[in-house]
Design a protein around this motif. Structure first.
Motif, PDB file in Angstrom:
ATOM      1  N   LEU A 235      29.921  67.319  86.001  1.00  0.00           N
ATOM      2  CA  LEU A 235      30.755  68.505  85.759  1.00  0.00           C
ATOM      3  C   LEU A 235      31.493  68.395  84.426  1.00  0.00           C
ATOM      4  O   LEU A 235      31.847  69.403  83.818  1.00  0.00           O
ATOM      5  CB  LEU A 235      31.756  68.679  86.901  1.00  0.00           C
TER       6      LEU A 235
ATOM      7  N   THR B 199      35.982  73.929  89.133  1.00  0.00           N
ATOM      8  CA  THR B 199      34.882  73.017  89.455  1.00  0.00           C
ATOM      9  C   THR B 199      33.570  73.777  89.557  1.00  0.00           C
ATOM     10  O   THR B 199      32.543  73.359  89.006  1.00  0.00           O
ATOM     11  CB  THR B 199      35.174  72.277  90.774  1.00  0.00           C
ATOM     12  N   VAL B 200      33.586  74.893  90.270  1.00  0.00           N
ATOM     13  CA  VAL B 200      32.371  75.711  90.390  1.00  0.00           C
ATOM     14  C   VAL B 200      31.903  76.202  89.020  1.00  0.00           C
ATOM     15  O   VAL B 200      30.705  76.211  88.721  1.00  0.00           O
ATOM     16  CB  VAL B 200      32.627  76.910  91.329  1.00  0.00           C
TER      17      VAL B 200
ATOM     18  N   THR C 263      29.629  73.850  87.044  1.00  0.00           N
ATOM     19  CA  THR C 263      28.368  73.417  87.636  1.00  0.00           C
ATOM     20  C   THR C 263      27.164  73.912  86.835  1.00  0.00           C
ATOM     21  O   THR C 263      27.234  74.928  86.146  1.00  0.00           O
ATOM     22  CB  THR C 263      28.238  73.918  89.080  1.00  0.00           C
TER      23      THR C 263
END
Length: 385
Positions: free
Chosen positions: A311, A358-359, A362
Motif C-alpha cells: 500500500l 487504505t482502500v 490498493t
C-alpha cells in the motif's frame, strides 16, 4: 496540508498544511527506477504492481503508508478540534511531523534529480499533470460542497492539498542547485526564515509554504542510507517512546497557549499576528521539533515487508483522492450527530479515515486512476536515445 478550501484566504488557524508523495523506488544504484512513476512523498511508482516491487525498500513503503494514514486522520480530526483539547493536541502532534516525513523522503529520493529527458518527462507526467487534473477536480468539487458556485479555476493558486504537487515541482527543479552549493541546509533555513517576514509573497504556487518547507526537502537530499539505519537502532527506538510521550503532553499543554498554525508553514509572522522576529525564531524551533518527531516516527517503522508494504507504493493515490472524502464528509453531515463530537466520534472518525485511505492505496484503485496520476503520455514527447 491545507485542510480548508480557500476562496479568498481564510484565517491562518483554519489553514492547516496538508499531504503527501515523492518519487522513490529501488536502490540508489538505480536512479532512473528510483524516480519512475511517483510523486510527492513517494506515493509510489506504477511498477510496484508487478515484479519490480522486490527491488523496493520495504522500510520506505511502510513509512509512507503509515504517514498517509496519519494525514487522513488529521483531516478527519479537523472538524472535531473545537470541542476537544485532546483531539486538538493529537492534531498538533501529527501536524508537527507528518508532512516533514513525506518531504524528507521526497528529498532523499530526489538526490539524483537533474535535467535529463527521462527525469523531466517523469516530472511532467508524475507531478505537473496530476497537479492540473486535481486542481481542476477539487475546484469543481468544492464549488458544490462549499456552495461556492463561482469559485474560479486557478492553476496559480493551489487549492486544498494540491499545494504539495506545486511545491514538489519547484523543489525538484532546484535539486541540482542544492547539491552544488556549499552549505545547502543553512541556506534553505535562511530562505524559510526570510519567507516568514514576507506577507507579500502571495498565493502564487503557494510559495510561502514552498519556501518554509524547503529545509526538509534539502535535508532529505543530504541524507544517506546509513542515516536511516542509524535512526532504526534499538537505543533510538527506546528513546523515541518517552520523547513521543513528552511531545504529546507538551502539545496538550500548548493547545490553549500556542498558535499551532506555525506548523502549517503557510503564513508569515504578520499574518499570524506575531512580531516579525517571531518568524525566524519559530522557523528554527519548528524545524528542530519536527525533525525530532520524524526520527521518533521513523524509528518504529518496520523494516521488513508487512501486509501494508504494497500500500505504500500507492500513497500518491491515497493522498490525492482522500481529500474528496474529507471535504464531502462535512457537506454530507457526517459530523452532525452529537455523539460524533465526543470521544467515540473521534475514534470512529479515525478508523473511517484510515479505512478509506487504505482502500485508496490498493492496486485496483491505482489501476483505475493511473491515467490521471501517472499517465505515460508517450504521444506528447519526442523519442530520445
Amino acid at each position: 496540508m491545507s485542510d480548508t478550501v480557500r476562496t479568498a484566504r481564510p484565517p491562518a488557524e483554519d489553514r492547516p498544511e496538508p499531504l503527501p508523495a515523492a518519487a522513490e523506488d529501488a536502490e540508489d544504484t538505480e536512479p532512473d527506477k528510483a524516480e519512475a512513476g511517483s510523486v510527492e512523498v513517494d506515493l509510489g511508482p506504477a511498477e510496484a504492481d508487478t515484479g519490480s516491487a522486490k527491488q523496493r525498500d520495504a522500510f520506505f513503503d511502510n513509512a509512507k503508508y503509515l504517514a498517509i494514514v496519519l494525514v487522513a486522520a488529521g483531516h478527519a480530526w479537523e472538524p472535531l478540534r473545537e470541542g476537544s483539547r485532546a483531539v486538538t493536541a493529537l492534531y498538533l502532534l501529527v501536524y508537527a511531523f507528518h508532512m516533514p516525513v513525506f518531504i524528507v523522503i521526497a528529498g532523499y529520493f530526489s538526490r539524483r534529480s537533474d535535467a535529463s529527458p527521462g527525469r523531466v518527462k517523469r516530472l511532467i507526467t508524475g507531478v505537473a499533470v496530476p497537479y492540473v487534473v486535481f486542481e481542476v477536480a477539487y475546484t469543481l468539487f468544492t464549488r458544490w460542497t462549499d456552495q461556492q458556485f463561482g469559485r474560479p479555476i486557478s492553476l496559480l493558486d493551489p487549492l486544498y492539498l494540491t499545494w504539495f504537487l506545486a511545491a514538489l515541482f519547484i523543489w525538484r527543479l532546484t535539486a541540482p542547485v542544492w547539491r552544488l552549493v556549499r552549505w545547502p541546509l543553512p541556506l534553505a533555513l535562511v530562505l524559510a526564515m526570510l519567507a516568514t517576514l514576507s506577507p507579500s509573497i502571495g498565493n502564487d504556487l503557494d510559495l510561502q509554504r514552498t519556501l518554509q518547507f524547503l529545509p526538509y526537502f534539502v535535508l532529505g537530499l543530504l541524507l544517506r542510507p546509513e542515516h536511516f539505519r542509524l535512526v532504526r537502532r534499538r537505543e533510538v527506538r527506546l528513546l523515541a517512546l518517552p520523547v513521543s510521550a513528552g511531545a504529546l503532553a507538551l502539545a496538550y499543554w500548548a493547545v490553549p497557549r500556542v498558535d499551532y498554525a506555525w506548523f502549517f508553514h503557510n503564513s508569515s509572522a504578520e499574518e499570524l499576528g506575531a512580531p516579525g522576529w517571531y518568524g525566524p525564531v519559530m522557523t528554527l524551533a519548528t524545524f528542530g521539533c519536527s525533525v525530532v518527531l520524524a526520527v521518533c516516527f521513523l524509528a518504529w517503522v518496520p523494516g521488513r515487508r508487512t501486509w501494508f508494504t504494497v500500500l505504500g507504493t500507492g500513497t500518491l493515490y491515497g493522498y490525492l483522492l482522500h481529500g474528496f472524502f474529507a471535504q464531502g464528509a462535512k457537506f454530507w453531515g457526517w459530523y452532525d450527530p452529537d455523539w460524533v463530537q465526543g470521544p467515540l466520534g473521534a475514534i470512529a472518525a479515525t478508523l473511517v479515515a484510515a479505512a478509506i485511505v487504505t482502500v485508496l492505496c490498493t492496486p485496483p484503485v491505482r489501476r483505475v486512476f493511473r491515467c490521471v496520476t501517472e499517465p505515460s503520455m508517450e504521444w506528447a514527447f519526442r523519442r530520445t536515445g
